[in-house]
Design a protein around this motif. Structure first.
Motif: not given
Ligand code: PLP
Length: 432
Positions: A418-432
């Motif tokens: 089962x996928x985890x929530x963390x896996x779902x956004x593992x490829x994303x990052x914030x931009x400051x």
């Protein structure tokens, strides 16, 4: 209740007493062990469906390719590869799946209306059996890329035979108005162009007229149209070694009565023999009919809501897990994993429910107006969920995709966690 229950996955899907079993494994046990939503596939059912095709070929020259977009879990692919099947792929990603299980790329046909250069280069490098080419520009690109790599690409043209498969408009693909293939009237000219290109070797002709086809007639019509072309093409000195009839055979979801695979294959050979073409090599690319009724989706009842117009049974599976009802108004059987006691008012017998998921869309439904005796915490099985189900799943609403289990003669194995929530956004990052 037990007597009237319709189980399209039978005999692999069975009611024993109050309990639903798939390939000898009690589904409620799997839901408890792995959680829900949970896809479960019967390896026995998949093998039986594959053997129905291959046995009907009975020594005739052929190649059977599983159209993996129906269900591309690696364990599912391995099941068919072990039976000697090749694969019909529609993307570079699907080719990587073939390679990941160590299957033979020389048994792969590469279909698809828009292939990218990088995908073509990779397919040339690993050596696929055939490119099913869908347009003249694709042919030119393929020739250029093959020549640059010092190779010759084996091709079939996907011809649009302009026959009505009489199925849902979204899954009908062989009509003039569809985006697929080369028009019947242009095919001979494109074949002549193909024969003149340095990076191309013509090997076959291909069509695929749609999906969930429940009669044999559209296949025979398409075959007649292809055979007419074969005569014309060969008159120009271009040899056609194989005829690829595509996939598309339907399955029983409710009361459909599709022909079985053997019947279809035998009718096709009868037509080929009748036209003096029985020596041809035949390719087929079935998807849905191999896996559709081998799978179920298990889900737990979360809440029941009685409204003024409708009663809603809200479950933990949703349109992101199984989009076919929302997308095609598809009807799928929904039955309890464990039958309730008809005399127990807690099970609310006789109630009619819309079975819906938690996603924020009114289109998020799995079944409408279903009579079910269930209460929160009970488990339901959505039937005929082996094809175009998990392979079309998304992460909408940041919902991790379901786990997948394979069962075989009383044994079971987790084949995707089962996928985890963390896996779902593992490829994303914030931009400051
Ligand atoms: C989808 C597809 C198939 C398989 O169709 P089913 O209806 O699942 O049997 C076969 N060939 C091509 C080119 C396809 O796109």
């Amino acid at each position: 209740m037990t007597g009237q229950e319709r189980l399209p996955g039978a005999p692999f899907l069975q009611r024993r007493g109050a309990e639903l079993f798939l390939d000898g494994v009690r589904l409620a046990d799997l839901a408890r062990a792995h959680g829900t939503p949970l896809y479960v596939y019967s390896r026995g059912a998949m093998r039986a469906a594959a053997n129905a095709y291959s046995q009907a070929f009975d020594g005739r020259p052929h190649l059977l390719c599983y159209a993996m977009k129906a269900n591309s879990n690696l364990a599912v692919l391995k099941t068919f590869a072990d039976l000697g099947w090749g694969f019909d792929i529609v993307s570079g990603g699907e080719l990587e799946r073939v390679l990941a299980i160590g299957a033979d790329p020389a048994k792969v046909v590469f279909s698809g209306v828009g292939k990218r250069a990088a995908e073509i280069r990779r397919a040339l490098a690993v050596g696929v059996h055939c490119f099913n080419v869908e347009s003249e520009p694709e042919l030119e690109l393929l020739s250029t890329l093959a020549s640059a790599a010092g190779k010759v690409a084996a091709i079939s043209l996907r011809v649009n035979p302009d026959v009505d498969a009489q199925t849902h408009p979204y899954i009908s693909t062989g009509l003039k108005g569809n985006k697929f293939g080369v028009a019947h009237g242009q095919a001979v000219a494109v074949y002549r162009r193909a024969a003149a290109l340095p990076g191309i070797a013509v090997v076959g002709i291909d069509c695929h007229i749609g999906s969930q086809i429940t009669t044999i007639a559209p296949y025979l019509d398409a075959l007649d149209r292809l055979l007419d072309l074969v005569t014309q093409i060969e008159a120009h000195g271009i040899a056609i070694q194989h005829i690829d009839l595509g996939g598309g055979l339907g399955i029983t979801y409710t009361d459909e009565t599709p022909p079985d695979a053997g019947e279809l294959v035998r009718s096709v050979w009868a037509k080929l023999d009748g036209r003096g073409q029985g020596h041809r090599k035949l390719l087929m690319e079935p998807g849905r009919s191999l896996v559709g009724n081998a799978g179920v989706l298990l889900t737990e009842v979360l809440v029941q809501k009685r409204g003024e117009a409708k009663n809603f049974c809200i479950v933990d599976a949703a349109m992101n897990d199984l989009v076919r009802p929302a997308m095609y108004q598809a009807w799928l059987g929904i039955v309890p994993c464990t039958l309730g006691d008809p005399a127990d008012p807690a099970d609310m017998p006789g109630q009619v429910w819309d079975v819906v998921g938690p996603v924020c869309e009114s289109g998020d439904w799995l079944g409408r107006d279903r009579e079910l005796a269930v209460k929160p915490g009970d488990l339901l099985a959505v039937l005929s969920a082996g094809a175009y189900a998990m392979s079309m799943a998304s992460n909408y609403n940041t919902r991790p995709r379901a786990a997948e289990v394979m069962v075989d003669n009383g044994a079971s194995a987790l084949v995707r966690h089962r996928e985890t929530a963390a896996e779902l956004f593992a490829g994303e990052q914030t931009w400051t």
